[in-house]
Each structure stands twice: as structure tokens, then as C-alpha cells.
Write an enzyme that holds these catalytic residues in place. Structure first.
Site, PDB file in Angstrom:
ATOM      1  N   HIS A 186      16.563   2.038  14.675  1.00  0.00           N
ATOM      2  CA  HIS A 186      15.725   1.665  14.074  1.00  0.00           C
ATOM      3  C   HIS A 186      15.690  -0.455  14.197  1.00  0.00           C
ATOM      4  O   HIS A 186      14.672  -0.014  13.749  1.00  0.00           O
ATOM      5  CB  HIS A 186      17.157   1.339  12.436  1.00  0.00           C
ATOM      6  CG  HIS A 186      16.594   0.771  11.308  1.00  0.00           C
ATOM      7  ND1 HIS A 186      16.348   1.872  10.224  1.00  0.00           N
ATOM      8  CD2 HIS A 186      16.534  -0.162  10.768  1.00  0.00           C
ATOM      9  CE1 HIS A 186      15.985   1.367   9.211  1.00  0.00           C
ATOM     10  NE2 HIS A 186      15.879   0.193   9.885  1.00  0.00           N
ATOM     11  N   GLU A 187      16.544  -0.889  14.532  1.00  0.00           N
ATOM     12  CA  GLU A 187      16.153  -2.313  14.390  1.00  0.00           C
ATOM     13  C   GLU A 187      15.172  -2.323  15.183  1.00  0.00           C
ATOM     14  O   GLU A 187      14.629  -3.292  15.300  1.00  0.00           O
ATOM     15  CB  GLU A 187      17.415  -2.947  14.760  1.00  0.00           C
ATOM     16  CG  GLU A 187      18.586  -3.558  13.812  1.00  0.00           C
ATOM     17  CD  GLU A 187      17.840  -3.674  12.043  1.00  0.00           C
ATOM     18  OE1 GLU A 187      17.270  -4.292  12.397  1.00  0.00           O
ATOM     19  OE2 GLU A 187      18.812  -2.568  11.287  1.00  0.00           O
ATOM     20  N   GLU A 210      10.689   0.888   7.006  1.00  0.00           N
ATOM     21  CA  GLU A 210      11.725   0.962   6.504  1.00  0.00           C
ATOM     22  C   GLU A 210      11.789   2.517   7.361  1.00  0.00           C
ATOM     23  O   GLU A 210      12.423   3.021   8.019  1.00  0.00           O
ATOM     24  CB  GLU A 210      12.315   1.390   5.561  1.00  0.00           C
ATOM     25  CG  GLU A 210      13.190  -0.514   4.621  1.00  0.00           C
ATOM     26  CD  GLU A 210      14.161  -0.440   6.184  1.00  0.00           C
ATOM     27  OE1 GLU A 210      14.723   0.286   6.536  1.00  0.00           O
ATOM     28  OE2 GLU A 210      13.926  -1.314   6.407  1.00  0.00           O
ATOM     29  N   ASP A 283      15.128  -5.434  -3.313  1.00  0.00           N
ATOM     30  CA  ASP A 283      15.508  -4.393  -2.854  1.00  0.00           C
ATOM     31  C   ASP A 283      13.822  -4.405  -2.235  1.00  0.00           C
ATOM     32  O   ASP A 283      13.458  -3.549  -0.463  1.00  0.00           O
ATOM     33  CB  ASP A 283      15.546  -3.288  -2.448  1.00  0.00           C
ATOM     34  CG  ASP A 283      15.426  -1.956  -0.726  1.00  0.00           C
ATOM     35  OD1 ASP A 283      15.548  -2.881  -0.251  1.00  0.00           O
ATOM     36  OD2 ASP A 283      15.430  -0.948  -0.962  1.00  0.00           O
TER      37      ASP A 283
HETATM   38 ZN    ZN Z   1      14.865  -1.220   8.846  1.00  0.00          ZN
END
Ligand code: ZN
Length: 367
Positions: A186-187, A210, A283
Site C-alpha cells: 500500500h505505502e 487510497e 480525512d
Molecule cells: Zn494510504
């Protein structure tokens, strides 16, 4: 962004643990947990301010306009030679980056579990991009993969800061160590987004950013284990929740909204359909929340098609990122681009295109 959205979309430190989880802990947690959450929100806010100016999607758009083009390095040439180059540093419980170099490319295992997981995990992510999509590292140009483990003390997060990956050990109660393969994938995939033209980390384009990171984090795990779409659990951040938390992961692509349901953390807030899209100013406009919608579309498409999800579905999503040419894309624009890519690869009347359109329609985004 990790911390509470303060209205600045610049310096997007992209974290695995969303701010909505930390905010809940800051309110509902025990004295110790609440203090941890508040300090984490403060720290991450500070990290953003300490960082050099970051190239946001909008800045990239302006830059690209000035250069007269938006074609990424990766798209303009397919990599034929692997330049995998990893460097894993020990943060030694401190805030400084990158910390002490503990294992570089070709070194034997260090014996430190987090160091070795970060080393092996980065190799898995590199090989996914290189072998499946002919991309040479995050920038498409052999970029060194720098990672720091043991960042700060009891640090409950992992992030990509625009230059490297950083992982905490967790506090052992709410979170455990963050060097889990889907988290590493993910990162690092946030790096791929950044070097592919970018997606502004705000609202729908931020949720697509995301979602891309979740999709390729999940694909890293599936490819490593050799699992087909129907054999895998489609969880992101599996095993990083602490022993007392009722939940299996941070997010579920198969069933967004069901990854955890806990007295302390509350209910996983992810929607799986546009009817439940969450309008919020927190967020960064719900980037970690509304990503459930494109996540679920990818899951449905991979499931309809069967087989290995990193092959056809992964290729369509990867090429969409390369061709998007729109850092402020909406979900609908992204969906339309995936269909265009699928038509180019498989033909307008193909099963691939039929299944892809069906998947988007089922999450409320008909193309
Ligand atoms: Zn992320």
C-alpha cells in the site's frame, strides 16, 4: 494525510491508519490510549510541516502543463532490466529519518523481524511492478527503495512521505507492528501514484489514490502467495490490529464496512456503493472511507473474471493510472478510463469489458 484535515492538501503524508480511527481513540480510549492518539495526530501534523514542499497533484498538473505533456517515465518505456535496490534503516525508536542503515541490497537476513519483513516485502512489491507491468521501481527509473522500521516508540502508523516508507512497531494493544505485506504494498504504491502523474489527496481523487494503494497492496500479497481472486481474503492491513480489538484488518475490499466492529474503534465506516458515499470534511474528504467504492469495484471485476487478479484486472488498473492524465479525477472519470483501457486491450465486445462495466454498475457508477 494522516492527521486531521486542516484544510491544506499539500504535503500529503499518506498513512495506513486513517485519522478517523485516531480521532475515535482520542475521544473514547483509556487515558493512555487517548494520549497516544492525540500525540500521534500531533506528530503526524508536525511531520507534514517539517517536510519540504511536496509536489501535489495540482502542482504536477501545472508543471506538466508547462512541460507540454503528462506522459510518465514508466509509460514512455518498458523496463527490461531489474534495478532492485533496497535499504532498510533502523529508526531506533526516534523520529529522525532515515535512521541507521541495517540492511542493504544483497545483505543476508539481519535477524530483526521488522527489518527483514520490510526487506522481503519491498522485494515482493518491486517484483509485482517489474514483472507484471514492466515498471522499474516506484518512479519507473530504478529508484532506491528506502524504508525505516522502528520509527518512534509504540508508533501506531506507517506512511509514505514522498521519498521513503516509514513503519512503527505499534503499541502492542491497539496495533501491532506495521511491516505487514499489504501495508508495505500500500505505502509503496502511493509512490507509484505520485510518479505516475499523481492523484490529488482530497475528495474523490484522494479516495482513488487510497484505493489504488489498497488494490496493489492486496495484489502484492496475492501474487506472493500465488492466490487466484476467489482464493484470497481481499483484506488490507490483516493482522496489524492488536489482540483486544474486534476486527480482522483495516479494510475489506470484498465487504467494505466489515473489517472491524469494536467497542473502542467503532464500526468500519467504508461504503461499498455510491448510495452510501460519505460526505465529510474530515480525512481530506473521506479519502480512507470512500475508497471502499472503487475497492469493491475492483474486487467484483476480479471475481467475475476469475484467475489471478494482478494479471488482467491489475494491468487495466495500472494502465489506467498511467493514462489518466487527470490528478483531480472523479470516480466516474476513473471508471470510464478503466473501460477505455479494457477496450483497447481486449476489444469492445469482450467478456473483460462486459464484466468491468457490470462491476462499476454494481457499485453505482455505470459507464
Ligand atoms: Zn494510504
Amino acid at each position: 494525510m494522516c492527521a486531521i484535515c486542516d484544510g491544506h492538501a499539500r504535503n500529503p503524508i499518506t498513512c495506513i491508519v486513517p485519522p478517523h480511527m485516531l480521532e475515535v481513540l482520542a475521544i473514547r480510549g483509556s487515558k493512555k490510549t487517548a494520549a497516544m492518539a492525540r500525540s500521534l495526530l500531533d506528530q503526524t501534523r508536525k511531520v507534514r510541516h517539517e517536510r519540504a514542499e511536496f509536489r501535489t497533484g495540482r502542482a504536477m498538473l501545472e508543471e506538466a502543463g508547462a512541460m507540454g505533456g503528462f506522459v510518465s517515465t514508466a509509460l514512455s518505456r518498458a523496463a527490461t532490466q531489474s534495478n532492485l535496490d533496497r535499504a532498510i534503516h533502523d529508526g531506533e525508536g526516534k523520529a529522525g529519518l532515515p535512521g541507521k542503515l541495517l540492511r542493504k541490497e544483497g545483505d543476508p537476513a539481519s535477524g530483526d523481524a521488522a527489518v527483514d519483513e520490510a526487506y522481503d516485502g519491498a522485494g515482493n512489491v518491486y517484483r509485482l511492478y517489474f514483472e507484471a507491468f514492466s515498471r522499474d521501481s516506484l518512479d519507473g527509473n530504478g529508484m532506491k527503495l528506502v524504508q525505516t522500521v522502528h520509527h518512534r516508540r509504540n508508533y501506531n502508523n506507517a506512511f509514505w512521505n514522498g521519498e521513503q516508507m516509514v513503519y512503527g512497531d505499534g503499541d502492542g494493544e491497539i496495533f501491532q507492528k506495521f511491516t505487514e505485506l499489504s501495508v508495505i504494498g500500500h505505502e509503496m504504491s502511493h509512490g507509484v501514484v505520485q510518479f505516475s502523474g499523481g492523484l490529488l489527496y482530497e475528495g474523490q481523487s484522494g479516495a482513488l489514490n487510497e484505493s489504488f494503494a489498497d488494490v496493489f497492496g492486496a495484489l502484492t500479497v496475492q501474487r506472493k502467495l500465488g492466490l487466484e481472486a476467489h482464493e484470497t481474503d481481499w483484506l488490507v492491513g490483516k493482522g496489524i490490529l492488536g489482540p483486544d480489538i474486534r476486527g480482522v484488518a483495516l479494510r475489506s475490499m470484498k465487504a467494505p464496512g466489515t473489517a472491524y466492529s469494536d467497542a473502542l474503534l467503532g464500526q468500519d465506516p467504508q461504503p461499498y456503493h455510491m448510495d452510501f458515499f460519505v460526505n465529510t470534511t474530515g480525512d481530506s474528504g473521506g479519502v480512507h472511507i470512500n475508497s471502499g467504492v472503487p475497492n469493491h469495484a475492483f474486487y467484483l471485476f476480479a471475481q467475475y473474471l476469475g484467475g489471478k487478479a494482478w494479471e488482467k484486472p491489475g494491468t487495466i488498473w495500472y494502465q489506467t493510472m498511467q493514462r489518466l492524465n487527470n490528478p483531480v479525477a472523479t470516480f466516474a472519470q476513473w471508471a470510464a478510463q478503466t473501460v477505455e483501457v479494457a477496450i483497447g486491450l481486449h476489444g469492445a465486445g469482450s467478456l473483460e469489458v462486459l464484466f468491468l462495466k457490470r462491476a462499476w454498475k454494481l457499485v453505482g457508477l455505470p459507464v
